[in-house]
Scaffold this active site. Structure first.
Site, PDB file in Angstrom:
ATOM      1  N   CYS A   1      39.150   0.404  25.888  1.00 22.59           N
ATOM      2  CA  CYS A   1      39.837   1.702  25.918  1.00 22.59           C
ATOM      3  C   CYS A   1      41.218   1.674  25.276  1.00 22.59           C
ATOM      4  O   CYS A   1      41.822   2.730  25.055  1.00 22.59           O
ATOM      5  CB  CYS A   1      39.947   2.191  27.359  1.00 22.59           C
ATOM      6  SG  CYS A   1      38.344   2.304  28.193  1.00 22.59           S
TER       7      CYS A   1
ATOM      8  N   HIS B   1      45.152   7.376  28.313  1.00 23.05           N
ATOM      9  CA  HIS B   1      43.695   7.208  28.237  1.00 23.05           C
ATOM     10  C   HIS B   1      43.063   8.014  29.356  1.00 23.05           C
ATOM     11  O   HIS B   1      43.475   7.936  30.515  1.00 23.05           O
ATOM     12  CB  HIS B   1      43.348   5.727  28.360  1.00 23.05           C
ATOM     13  CG  HIS B   1      41.904   5.476  28.632  1.00 23.05           C
ATOM     14  ND1 HIS B   1      40.893   5.994  27.857  1.00 23.05           N
ATOM     15  CD2 HIS B   1      41.294   4.764  29.634  1.00 23.05           C
ATOM     16  CE1 HIS B   1      39.727   5.607  28.346  1.00 23.05           C
ATOM     17  NE2 HIS B   1      39.941   4.875  29.421  1.00 23.05           N
TER      18      HIS B   1
ATOM     19  N   ASN C   1      35.273  10.046  30.060  1.00 19.11           N
ATOM     20  CA  ASN C   1      35.892   8.840  29.505  1.00 19.11           C
ATOM     21  C   ASN C   1      35.038   8.321  28.360  1.00 19.11           C
ATOM     22  O   ASN C   1      33.982   7.738  28.585  1.00 19.11           O
ATOM     23  CB  ASN C   1      36.032   7.784  30.601  1.00 19.11           C
ATOM     24  CG  ASN C   1      36.615   6.467  30.100  1.00 19.11           C
ATOM     25  OD1 ASN C   1      36.797   6.271  28.903  1.00 19.11           O
ATOM     26  ND2 ASN C   1      36.893   5.563  31.020  1.00 19.11           N
TER      27      ASN C   1
END
EC number: 2.3.1.180
Length: 324
Positions: free
Chosen positions: A113, A251, A281
């Site tokens: 990520c 994020h 996500n």
């Protein structure tokens, strides 16, 4: 001295939506349970014919258009992904060919990520030392392909998408561009969030279960602390304060993580770009997707000062401060 500036941005998400109501039919969960714990209502899922390079291509083409550049203008391609179409070659090489770029360098970055921030960090070095003029940086992932849809703790989180930026070299004195970036790692925690099979230790086979495994409670604490720490480090290094920064783009991992990080840093929640409700996500794509969304809806404008921060399996984390 050369500077690295953002000259174009773009994003892409697949058309298919996987809602919380859909997940209620797949695992023991509920819309209320998911919303309360994650803030996610739906997530985008790639079609059966789509792979990561397909998503990356759409986002890259949009970024090139926004920058008013052609593929021939690109000097280097860096793609952040943990879900490449194939073990090799890289998504970046496929993208170079499909876009019609020259035979320039192209490679992938596998930093989960934090991949997009890591790729920007790399691009910044090439631009500031004068090696290149325009670099295409893409964050793209199809996490649905490595998500266990029998595990209610993970399948509610992950999704697919792509975002891309053209980062260019500038000598204009009043342009700031990328001001500071930093990346970190702590490999001793790698089993907190990883895919245990499908690599060289446990190769792919008929019985392989190459799916994401996560210790959610531990990841939550690690994520909040690490993201808060790296933003604080960047502000101390640059002399910027929360008041000097127009937007925080974290994020998009979990609504509660976003809120906790903002609280730790004393950022007003209204200054936090949040797209998790509709996109979930999608790993390295969340930050460029959130940026593009906020530019298109008029929140982010040229001249705004923006802080990026991310955390992912590795463990890895990082931040990047820039003026758009």
């Amino acid at each position: 001295m050369y500077k690295a500036v953002i000259s174009g941005i773009g994003s892409y998400v697949p058309e298919q939506r996987l809602s919380n109501r859909d997940l209620e039919q797949m695992v023991d969960t509920s819309d209320e349970w998911i919303i309360t714990r994650t803030g996610i209502s739906e997530r985008r899922i790639a079609a059966s014919w789509q792979a990561t390079s397909d998503l990356a291509f759409q986002a890259a083409a949009a970024a090139l258009k926004d920058a008013n550049l052609s593929p021939e203008d690109i000097d280097l391609l860096v793609v952040a992904t943990v879900t490449p179409d194939h073990i090799f070659p890289s998504v970046a090489c496929q993208l170079q060919h499909r876009l019609g770029c020259r035979n320039v360098g192209a490679f992938d970055v596998g930093a989960t990520c934090v991949g997009f921030i890591s790729a920007l960090n790399i691009a910044e070095q090439f631009l500031k030392n004068g090696r290149h003029q325009h670099i295409l940086v893409v964050g793209a992932d199809t996490l649905s392909r490595i998500t266990d849809y029998t595990d209610r703790s993970t399948c509610i989180l992950f999704a697919d998408g792509a975002g891309a930026w053209v980062v260019s070299r500038s000598e204009i004195s009043d342009e700031k561009g990328i001001i500071h970036s930093s990346i970190h790692s702590a490999g001793e925690h790698f089993e907190r969030l990883y895919v245990p099979e499908g690599g060289s230790r446990h190769p792919a086979g008929k019985e392989t279960k190459a799916k994401i495994v996560m210790e959610g409670n531990k990841i939550f604490k690690l994520a909040v602390n690490a993201m808060s720490q790296t933003v604080q480090e960047t502000m101390e290094t640059t002399g910027y304060t929360a008041e000097d920064i127009d937007w925080l783009i974290p994020h998009q991992a979990n609504q509660r993580i976003l809120e906790a990080v903002a609280k730790n840093l004393d950022f007003d929640q209204e200054k936090v770009i949040n797209t998790i409700k509709y996109y979930g996500n999608n790993s390295s794509a969340t930050i460029p997707l959130a940026m593009d969304t906020a530019v298109k809806d008029g929140r982010i404008r040229r001249g705004d000062t923006i802080m990026l921060t991310a955390f992912g399996g590795g463990l890895v984390w990082g931040s990047l401060l820039f003026e758009y």
